[in-house]
Design an enzyme around this catalytic site. Structure first.
Site, PDB file in Angstrom:
ATOM      1  N   THR A 232      17.357 -30.900 -24.984  1.00 42.66           N
ATOM      2  CA  THR A 232      18.469 -30.905 -23.835  1.00 42.66           C
ATOM      3  C   THR A 232      19.822 -31.246 -24.098  1.00 42.66           C
ATOM      4  O   THR A 232      19.722 -32.344 -25.027  1.00 42.66           O
ATOM      5  CB  THR A 232      18.131 -31.087 -22.445  1.00 42.66           C
ATOM      6  OG1 THR A 232      16.923 -30.681 -22.452  1.00 42.66           O
ATOM      7  CG2 THR A 232      19.241 -31.057 -21.482  1.00 42.66           C
TER       8      THR A 232
ATOM      9  N   GLY B 268      12.510 -28.648 -14.551  1.00 38.80           N
ATOM     10  CA  GLY B 268      12.806 -30.211 -14.836  1.00 38.80           C
ATOM     11  C   GLY B 268      14.365 -30.376 -14.118  1.00 38.80           C
ATOM     12  O   GLY B 268      14.712 -29.654 -13.272  1.00 38.80           O
ATOM     13  N   ASP B 269      14.893 -31.503 -14.507  1.00 42.53           N
ATOM     14  CA  ASP B 269      15.950 -32.139 -13.965  1.00 42.53           C
ATOM     15  C   ASP B 269      17.504 -31.371 -14.408  1.00 42.53           C
ATOM     16  O   ASP B 269      18.279 -31.413 -13.700  1.00 42.53           O
ATOM     17  CB  ASP B 269      16.047 -33.630 -14.118  1.00 42.53           C
ATOM     18  CG  ASP B 269      16.313 -33.710 -15.918  1.00 42.53           C
ATOM     19  OD1 ASP B 269      15.625 -33.066 -16.581  1.00 42.53           O
ATOM     20  OD2 ASP B 269      17.195 -34.654 -16.133  1.00 42.53           O
TER      21      ASP B 269
ATOM     22  N   ARG C 205       6.952 -25.302 -14.084  1.00 35.41           N
ATOM     23  CA  ARG C 205       7.651 -26.468 -13.876  1.00 35.41           C
ATOM     24  C   ARG C 205       9.300 -26.368 -14.023  1.00 35.41           C
ATOM     25  O   ARG C 205       9.862 -25.760 -14.881  1.00 35.41           O
ATOM     26  CB  ARG C 205       7.011 -27.405 -14.965  1.00 35.41           C
ATOM     27  CG  ARG C 205       7.536 -28.801 -15.190  1.00 35.41           C
ATOM     28  CD  ARG C 205       8.725 -29.065 -16.108  1.00 35.41           C
ATOM     29  NE  ARG C 205       9.003 -30.080 -16.176  1.00 35.41           N
ATOM     30  CZ  ARG C 205      10.166 -30.842 -16.945  1.00 35.41           C
ATOM     31  NH1 ARG C 205      10.969 -29.799 -17.489  1.00 35.41           N
ATOM     32  NH2 ARG C 205      10.543 -31.965 -17.223  1.00 35.41           N
TER      33      ARG C 205
ATOM     34  N   GLY D  85      12.660 -35.417 -17.120  1.00 34.15           N
ATOM     35  CA  GLY D  85      13.205 -34.750 -16.100  1.00 34.15           C
ATOM     36  C   GLY D  85      12.516 -35.201 -14.698  1.00 34.15           C
ATOM     37  O   GLY D  85      13.012 -35.383 -13.772  1.00 34.15           O
TER      38      GLY D  85
ATOM     39  N   THR E  35      19.212 -36.675 -20.198  1.00 29.81           N
ATOM     40  CA  THR E  35      18.274 -36.117 -21.093  1.00 29.81           C
ATOM     41  C   THR E  35      17.087 -36.991 -20.949  1.00 29.81           C
ATOM     42  O   THR E  35      16.968 -38.128 -20.826  1.00 29.81           O
ATOM     43  CB  THR E  35      18.653 -35.674 -22.461  1.00 29.81           C
ATOM     44  OG1 THR E  35      18.939 -36.949 -23.167  1.00 29.81           O
ATOM     45  CG2 THR E  35      19.796 -34.706 -22.631  1.00 29.81           C
ATOM     46  N   GLY E  36      15.847 -36.639 -21.380  1.00 30.92           N
ATOM     47  CA  GLY E  36      14.519 -37.271 -21.305  1.00 30.92           C
ATOM     48  C   GLY E  36      13.567 -36.705 -19.900  1.00 30.92           C
ATOM     49  O   GLY E  36      13.891 -35.364 -20.036  1.00 30.92           O
TER      50      GLY E  36
HETATM   51  N1  ASP Z   1      15.507 -33.386 -19.200  1.00 31.75           N
HETATM   52  C1  ASP Z   1      14.619 -32.231 -19.780  1.00 31.75           C
HETATM   53  C2  ASP Z   1      13.423 -31.754 -18.809  1.00 31.75           C
HETATM   54  O1  ASP Z   1      12.797 -32.902 -18.269  1.00 31.75           O
HETATM   55  C3  ASP Z   1      14.316 -32.414 -21.215  1.00 31.75           C
HETATM   56  C4  ASP Z   1      15.087 -32.986 -22.010  1.00 31.75           C
HETATM   57  O2  ASP Z   1      15.926 -33.706 -21.934  1.00 31.75           O
HETATM   58  O3  ASP Z   1      15.055 -32.414 -23.538  1.00 31.75           O
HETATM   59  O4  ASP Z   1      13.067 -30.711 -18.758  1.00 31.75           O
END
Ligand code: ASP
Length: 223
Positions: free
Chosen positions: A75, A105-106, A103, A129, A126-127
Site C-alpha cells: 500500500t 482493510g483500512d 476482508r 489495517g 500502511t500496515g
Molecule cells: N493497510 C493495508 C491493509 O491492511 C496493508 C498495507 O498497508 O500494505 O489492507
C-alpha cells in the site's frame, strides 16, 4: 463521487457506478501476482486442499497461517497540500495478500487508513489495517493535532493507542502526517522506516526517517 451524495460504494453497486461513469472493466490480477499468491498457498497447504480452495468449509483455518503481515506489503500513501493550503490524503488499494475473502482493510476507510481535515492536517497509514480500523488511527492523529499536540506527540499518542489494543493479532503500523502549516512527519512501529517529501521549490524528493515507536506485537498465538 462528485455525481452522488455518497462517499463510499462497494461491491456490485461500485461496479455499476464505475460503468455509468465510463470506466473500462478489466482484470487487475496480473499473472505475476497470481503466481506469488498460488506459490505461497501451495507451499503451505496439502495439494488436495489447495485444489478445493473455493469449496473448503474451513478456509478460516488457513488464513492465520498464510496471512503473515510481515511478508506482504504494497500500500502507498500520498499526502498533498496545494497552493491554497488545502490538504488531501490518498491511499492506494490494500497491499495485504492471502486475506480471507471479503476482508476489508483500512486503506479505503476514511478515518482509519486516511483522513484529511483542512483545519489541522492530513494523515495516512500502511500496515495492519485491522489495527488502524479498530483505533481510527488516521482520524485519531488529526484529533490529537486539533487538541494542540505537536506532530511528534500526536504521532506518539496515535501509536500508543495501537499498543493498548487487546486481541490476538497485532503487527506493524506506519503513519505519515502533513499539517496545515506544511510540517510533516512519519512514524513506524518498526525501526529503519522512512518516507519521501517534496516541496514546491524542490526538484527532487528527499528521504526523511520515520520516528520509531515500538509496540508489543503478537500474531495469533495466545487464546
Ligand atoms: N493497510 C493495508 C491493509 O491492511 C496493508 C498495507 O498497508 O500494505 O489492507
Amino acid at each position: 463521487m462528485e455525481s452522488l451524495p455518497h462517499v463510499f460504494l462497494v461491491g456490485r453497486g461500485a461496479e455499476r457506478f464505475a460503468r455509468e461513469m465510463g470506466s473500462a472493466e478489466c482484470d487487475l490480477l496480473t499473472p505475476e501476482a497470481a503466481q506469488v499468491w498460488a506459490g505461497r498457498l501451495q507451499a503451505m497447504m496439502p495439494e488436495p486442499a489447495f485444489r478445493k480452495l473455493a469449496e473448503l468449509p474451513d478456509l478460516w483455518r488457513w488464513v492465520e497461517l498464510a496471512t503473515d503481515p510481515e511478508l506482504a506489503r504494497g500500500t502507498v500513501n500520498f499526502l498533498v497540500q496545494d497552493a491554497q493550503g488545502d490538504l488531501c490524503a490518498g491511499t492506494s488499494t490494500s497491499g495485504w495478500a492471502w486475506k480471507y475473502p471479503g476482508r476489508l482493510g483500512d486503506t479505503p476507510v476514511i478515518g482509519a487508513g486516511l483522513y484529511a481535515d483542512n483545519r489541522y492536517g492530513a494523515v495516512a497509514c500502511t500496515g495492519m489495517g485491522e489495527m488502524a480500523i479498530r483505533a481510527s488511527t488516521a482520524r485519531s492523529l488529526v484529533l490529537y493535532l486539533k487538541l494542540g499536540h505537536p506532530l511528534a506527540e500526536a504521532g506518539r499518542q496515535a501509536v500508543h493507542d495501537l499498543d493498548d489494543l487487546g486481541g490476538r493479532y497485532r503487527s506493524r503500523m506506519n503513519i505519515v502526517v502533513l499539517n496545515r502549516a506544511g510540517q510533516h512527519a512519519g512514524f513506524s512501529t518498526d525501526p529503519g522506516g522512512n518516507y519521501l517529501f517534496m516541496g514546491d521549490a524542490m526538484d527532487e524528493p528527499v528521504t526523511v526517517p520515520r520516528a520509531h515507536i515500538p509496540i508489543a506485537k503478537r500474531w495469533g498465538l495466545q487464546g
